[in-house]
Design a protein around this motif. Structure first.
Motif, PDB file in Angstrom:
ATOM      1  N   LYS A  95       0.027 -43.270  43.505  1.00 32.63           N
ATOM      2  CA  LYS A  95       1.207 -43.586  44.305  1.00 32.63           C
ATOM      3  C   LYS A  95       2.047 -42.338  44.549  1.00 32.63           C
ATOM      4  CE  LYS A  95       1.768 -48.465  43.106  1.00 32.63           C
ATOM      5  NZ  LYS A  95       2.632 -49.487  42.433  1.00 32.63           N
ATOM      6  N   ALA A  96       2.151 -41.474  43.542  1.00 30.23           N
ATOM      7  CA  ALA A  96       2.921 -40.238  43.712  1.00 30.23           C
ATOM      8  C   ALA A  96       2.267 -39.337  44.747  1.00 30.23           C
ATOM      9  CB  ALA A  96       3.032 -39.515  42.372  1.00 30.23           C
ATOM     10  N   ARG A  97       0.954 -39.240  44.721  1.00 31.70           N
ATOM     11  CA  ARG A  97       0.261 -38.421  45.718  1.00 31.70           C
ATOM     12  C   ARG A  97       0.430 -38.990  47.118  1.00 31.70           C
ATOM     13  NH1 ARG A  97      -5.545 -37.258  42.683  1.00 31.70           N
ATOM     14  NH2 ARG A  97      -4.709 -35.900  41.017  1.00 31.70           N
ATOM     15  N   LEU A  98       0.407 -40.291  47.228  1.00 31.66           N
ATOM     16  CA  LEU A  98       0.585 -40.909  48.541  1.00 31.66           C
ATOM     17  C   LEU A  98       1.994 -40.650  49.063  1.00 31.66           C
ATOM     18  CD1 LEU A  98      -0.372 -42.687  50.852  1.00 31.66           C
ATOM     19  CD2 LEU A  98       0.304 -44.696  49.516  1.00 31.66           C
ATOM     20  N   ALA A  99       3.006 -40.756  48.184  1.00 28.22           N
ATOM     21  CA  ALA A  99       4.382 -40.486  48.621  1.00 28.22           C
ATOM     22  C   ALA A  99       4.538 -39.035  49.066  1.00 28.22           C
ATOM     23  CB  ALA A  99       5.352 -40.814  47.489  1.00 28.22           C
ATOM     24  N   GLN A 100       3.905 -38.121  48.337  1.00 27.56           N
ATOM     25  CA  GLN A 100       3.968 -36.707  48.700  1.00 27.56           C
ATOM     26  C   GLN A 100       3.287 -36.468  50.043  1.00 27.56           C
ATOM     27  OE1 GLN A 100       2.115 -34.182  45.822  1.00 27.56           O
ATOM     28  NE2 GLN A 100       2.760 -32.271  46.795  1.00 27.56           N
ATOM     29  N   ALA A 101       2.140 -37.080  50.261  1.00 24.96           N
ATOM     30  CA  ALA A 101       1.416 -36.902  51.513  1.00 24.96           C
ATOM     31  C   ALA A 101       2.172 -37.507  52.676  1.00 24.96           C
ATOM     32  CB  ALA A 101       0.029 -37.528  51.394  1.00 24.96           C
ATOM     33  N   GLU A 102       2.815 -38.647  52.486  1.00 30.24           N
ATOM     34  CA  GLU A 102       3.573 -39.268  53.567  1.00 30.24           C
ATOM     35  C   GLU A 102       4.802 -38.427  53.924  1.00 30.24           C
ATOM     36  OE1 GLU A 102       4.349 -43.142  52.069  1.00 30.24           O
ATOM     37  OE2 GLU A 102       2.470 -44.003  52.857  1.00 30.24           O
ATOM     38  N   ALA A 103       5.431 -37.807  52.902  1.00 30.06           N
ATOM     39  CA  ALA A 103       6.579 -36.926  53.185  1.00 30.06           C
ATOM     40  C   ALA A 103       6.139 -35.705  53.984  1.00 30.06           C
ATOM     41  CB  ALA A 103       7.236 -36.500  51.877  1.00 30.06           C
ATOM     42  N   ALA A 104       5.009 -35.113  53.610  1.00 30.43           N
ATOM     43  CA  ALA A 104       4.489 -33.961  54.350  1.00 30.43           C
ATOM     44  C   ALA A 104       4.126 -34.362  55.771  1.00 30.43           C
ATOM     45  CB  ALA A 104       3.276 -33.394  53.627  1.00 30.43           C
ATOM     46  N   LEU A 105       3.629 -35.551  55.962  1.00 31.76           N
ATOM     47  CA  LEU A 105       3.298 -36.029  57.304  1.00 31.76           C
ATOM     48  C   LEU A 105       4.551 -36.199  58.150  1.00 31.76           C
ATOM     49  CD1 LEU A 105       1.314 -37.115  59.404  1.00 31.76           C
ATOM     50  CD2 LEU A 105       1.499 -39.366  58.300  1.00 31.76           C
ATOM     51  N   SER A 106       5.609 -36.719  57.547  1.00 35.79           N
ATOM     52  CA  SER A 106       6.864 -36.863  58.290  1.00 35.79           C
ATOM     53  C   SER A 106       7.412 -35.511  58.733  1.00 35.79           C
ATOM     54  CB  SER A 106       7.895 -37.593  57.419  1.00 35.79           C
ATOM     55  OG  SER A 106       7.444 -38.894  57.086  1.00 35.79           O
ATOM     56  N   GLU A 107       7.354 -34.526  57.822  1.00 31.20           N
ATOM     57  CA  GLU A 107       7.811 -33.184  58.183  1.00 31.20           C
ATOM     58  C   GLU A 107       6.959 -32.590  59.314  1.00 31.20           C
ATOM     59  OE1 GLU A 107       8.441 -28.756  56.138  1.00 31.20           O
ATOM     60  OE2 GLU A 107       7.545 -30.412  55.008  1.00 31.20           O
ATOM     61  N   ALA A 108       5.658 -32.761  59.238  1.00 37.95           N
ATOM     62  CA  ALA A 108       4.774 -32.227  60.271  1.00 37.95           C
ATOM     63  C   ALA A 108       5.030 -32.889  61.615  1.00 37.95           C
ATOM     64  CB  ALA A 108       3.323 -32.422  59.842  1.00 37.95           C
ATOM     65  N   GLN A 109       5.330 -34.185  61.605  1.00 42.19           N
ATOM     66  CA  GLN A 109       5.619 -34.874  62.857  1.00 42.19           C
ATOM     67  C   GLN A 109       6.911 -34.355  63.492  1.00 42.19           C
ATOM     68  OE1 GLN A 109       5.557 -38.962  61.602  1.00 42.19           O
ATOM     69  NE2 GLN A 109       3.370 -39.224  62.081  1.00 42.19           N
ATOM     70  N   VAL A 110       7.923 -34.085  62.652  1.00 40.21           N
ATOM     71  CA  VAL A 110       9.185 -33.534  63.181  1.00 40.21           C
ATOM     72  C   VAL A 110       8.944 -32.153  63.795  1.00 40.21           C
ATOM     73  CG1 VAL A 110      11.468 -32.703  62.530  1.00 40.21           C
ATOM     74  CG2 VAL A 110      10.613 -34.880  61.603  1.00 40.21           C
ATOM     75  N   ARG A 111       8.172 -31.297  63.100  1.00 38.19           N
ATOM     76  CA  ARG A 111       7.869 -29.969  63.626  1.00 38.19           C
ATOM     77  C   ARG A 111       7.065 -30.068  64.912  1.00 38.19           C
ATOM     78  NH1 ARG A 111      11.634 -26.867  61.393  1.00 38.19           N
ATOM     79  NH2 ARG A 111      11.584 -26.964  59.096  1.00 38.19           N
ATOM     80  N   PHE A 112       6.176 -31.016  64.994  1.00 38.69           N
ATOM     81  CA  PHE A 112       5.367 -31.179  66.199  1.00 38.69           C
ATOM     82  C   PHE A 112       6.237 -31.598  67.384  1.00 38.69           C
ATOM     83  CE2 PHE A 112       2.993 -34.144  68.942  1.00 38.69           C
ATOM     84  CZ  PHE A 112       2.050 -33.266  69.460  1.00 38.69           C
ATOM     85  N   ILE A 113       7.163 -32.533  67.159  1.00 37.58           N
ATOM     86  CA  ILE A 113       8.052 -32.969  68.246  1.00 37.58           C
ATOM     87  C   ILE A 113       8.930 -31.805  68.713  1.00 37.58           C
ATOM     88  CG2 ILE A 113       9.983 -34.498  68.801  1.00 37.58           C
ATOM     89  CD1 ILE A 113       8.744 -36.544  66.864  1.00 37.58           C
ATOM     90  N   GLU A 114       9.394 -31.024  67.745  1.00 33.48           N
ATOM     91  CA  GLU A 114      10.237 -29.865  68.087  1.00 33.48           C
ATOM     92  C   GLU A 114       9.461 -28.852  68.935  1.00 33.48           C
ATOM     93  OE1 GLU A 114      12.665 -26.251  65.822  1.00 33.48           O
ATOM     94  OE2 GLU A 114      11.593 -27.791  64.680  1.00 33.48           O
ATOM     95  N   GLN A 115       8.254 -28.509  68.551  1.00 32.32           N
ATOM     96  CA  GLN A 115       7.448 -27.550  69.292  1.00 32.32           C
ATOM     97  C   GLN A 115       7.020 -28.103  70.646  1.00 32.32           C
ATOM     98  OE1 GLN A 115       6.985 -24.399  68.565  1.00 32.32           O
ATOM     99  NE2 GLN A 115       8.228 -24.691  66.700  1.00 32.32           N
ATOM    100  N   ASP A 116       6.832 -29.407  70.732  1.00 28.63           N
ATOM    101  CA  ASP A 116       6.487 -30.014  72.022  1.00 28.63           C
ATOM    102  C   ASP A 116       7.627 -29.849  73.010  1.00 28.63           C
ATOM    103  OD1 ASP A 116       4.869 -31.645  73.808  1.00 28.63           O
ATOM    104  OD2 ASP A 116       6.329 -33.241  73.420  1.00 28.63           O
ATOM    105  N   LYS A 117       8.856 -30.080  72.545  1.00 27.84           N
ATOM    106  CA  LYS A 117      10.015 -29.907  73.426  1.00 27.84           C
ATOM    107  C   LYS A 117      10.192 -28.426  73.818  1.00 27.84           C
ATOM    108  CE  LYS A 117      12.620 -33.861  71.582  1.00 27.84           C
ATOM    109  NZ  LYS A 117      13.858 -34.282  70.867  1.00 27.84           N
TER     110      LYS A 117
END
Length: 361
Positions: A95-117
């Protein structure tokens, strides 16, 4: 005087005796019973083979993740439904690994939206000729890098989710639990065997096919099973596999027949048990007797054969086909007539026989 009375009594006794004999030899009325004419009928010819029942789906379940075992709901010989939980591990680390991976995914999605704009903004400015081509290339590279990081984070989150799901082991099919290789509290590592089970719905039969019956078995278009209770189980067109190489000692070939997917526990078909496999190899003309026409006297089978004077008991050799019918092996020929209800014929002849016995007394 005494001699005269004795002569009269003797005369009366002889008269009664001859009367009873006349009654006994009278033919039975046609209405007393029905007659069955023996007529040849085309019947299938079966090849019978002793067969061993085997489980097709038999496997060992192993651990795909690490953890301490906290739940084992089933024991040996228990019937396990498909999809039921058979082993459960501790899942804190997963569960801890899944929470860590989901947090990293959220950060990557924010960076992707920023670079897309940012890329879209630079493209508009570049079309107006206000920035150099190098600035556009830099924005495109940043966008591609952000997209790759998002994909990597998404894959890591999927892997972490899969690891969490693997802390709960489910039965791949319904069947019987044969062995339990672990106990509560044990630490399981990746690849450690946990349970051994088999399915009672995915079965097959194996038998040794004599060489002289090889071609006949390949052309068989029907198969049956002779069950332990004497009944027959029809299998339809058999799904046969015959080994291309025979046994040099027995001159036989290994035959396998895959049973249709079903629950055979009601028929007492279990892996490791023996049964009789019947393959239809052709047909021939046979004389059949209804079961009601056969009288058994110990091990001897008899029927009432129609005669001009009165029905006569005729010994016959028969082979039971099922509960309602016998196959005639010897003792009669086609065209002869037998009593359809042997018990009724016996009862109709019994009064005359009893009267004869009483008079003789």
């Amino acid at each position: 005087m005494q001699m005269k009375e004795l002569g009269q009594q003797l005369s009366a006794s002889l008269t009664a005796l001859f009367t009873m004999l006349a009654i006994a030899i009278q033919p039975v009325a046609a209405s007393a019973t029905e007659w069955h004419t023996l007529t040849p009928q085309a019947q299938p010819v079966w090849l019978e083979l002793p067969a061993l029942v085997e489980a097709v789906a038999q496997s060992t379940i192993s651990a795909q993740t690490s953890g301490r075992i906290i739940e084992l709901p089933f024991d040996v010989n228990d019937l396990v439904p498909q999809g039921a939980v058979v082993v459960r591990f501790t899942d804190t680390e997963q569960k801890a690994r899944l929470a860590q991976a989901e947090a990293a995914l959220s950060e990557a999605q924010v960076r992707f939206i920023e670079q897309d704009k940012e890329l879209k903004r630079v493209q508009q400015i570049h079309q107006q000729g206000l920035v150099a081509k190098a600035a556009l290339d830099l924005a495109q590279a940043n966008f591609n890098a952000a997209k790759a990081r998002q994909q990597q984070a998404s894959a890591a989150a999927s892997a972490a989710k899969e690891q969490l799901e693997q802390t709960v082991v489910r039965a791949p099919y319904s069947g019987i639990l044969q062995q339990r290789l672990v106990e509560l509290g044990e630490l399981a590592t990746v690849g450690k065997p946990l349970l051994v089970g088999l399915s009672l719905e995915h079965l097959r039969l194996t038998a040794q096919l004599p060489q002289q019956q090889l071609q006949a078995a390949r052309q068989s278009n029907a198969a049956e099973l002779q069950l332990v209770n004497g009944s027959q189980l029809s299998l339809g067109v058999p799904d046969l596999t015959i080994a291309p190489q025979g046994n040099a000692l027995s001159h036989s070939f290994l035959l396998r027949l895959k049973l249709p997917v079903a629950d055979y526990s009601a028929q007492q078909l279990y892996p490791g048990s023996w049964t009789t496999l019947k393959l239809q190899t052709g047909s021939q003309q046979q004389l059949l007797l209804p079961a009601s026409a056969v009288l058994w006297r110990g091990e001897v089978a008899m029927v009432y054969l129609q005669q001009p004077s009165k029905p006569q008991l005729q010994p016959v050799r028969v082979l039971r086909l099922h509960q309602q019918q016998y196959q005639l092996l010897s003792g009669l020929s086609a065209g002869q007539k037998i009593a359809l209800d042997a018990q009724a014929m016996l009862q109709s002849l019994q009064p005359a026989a009893n009267a004869t016995v009483q008079e003789s007394k």
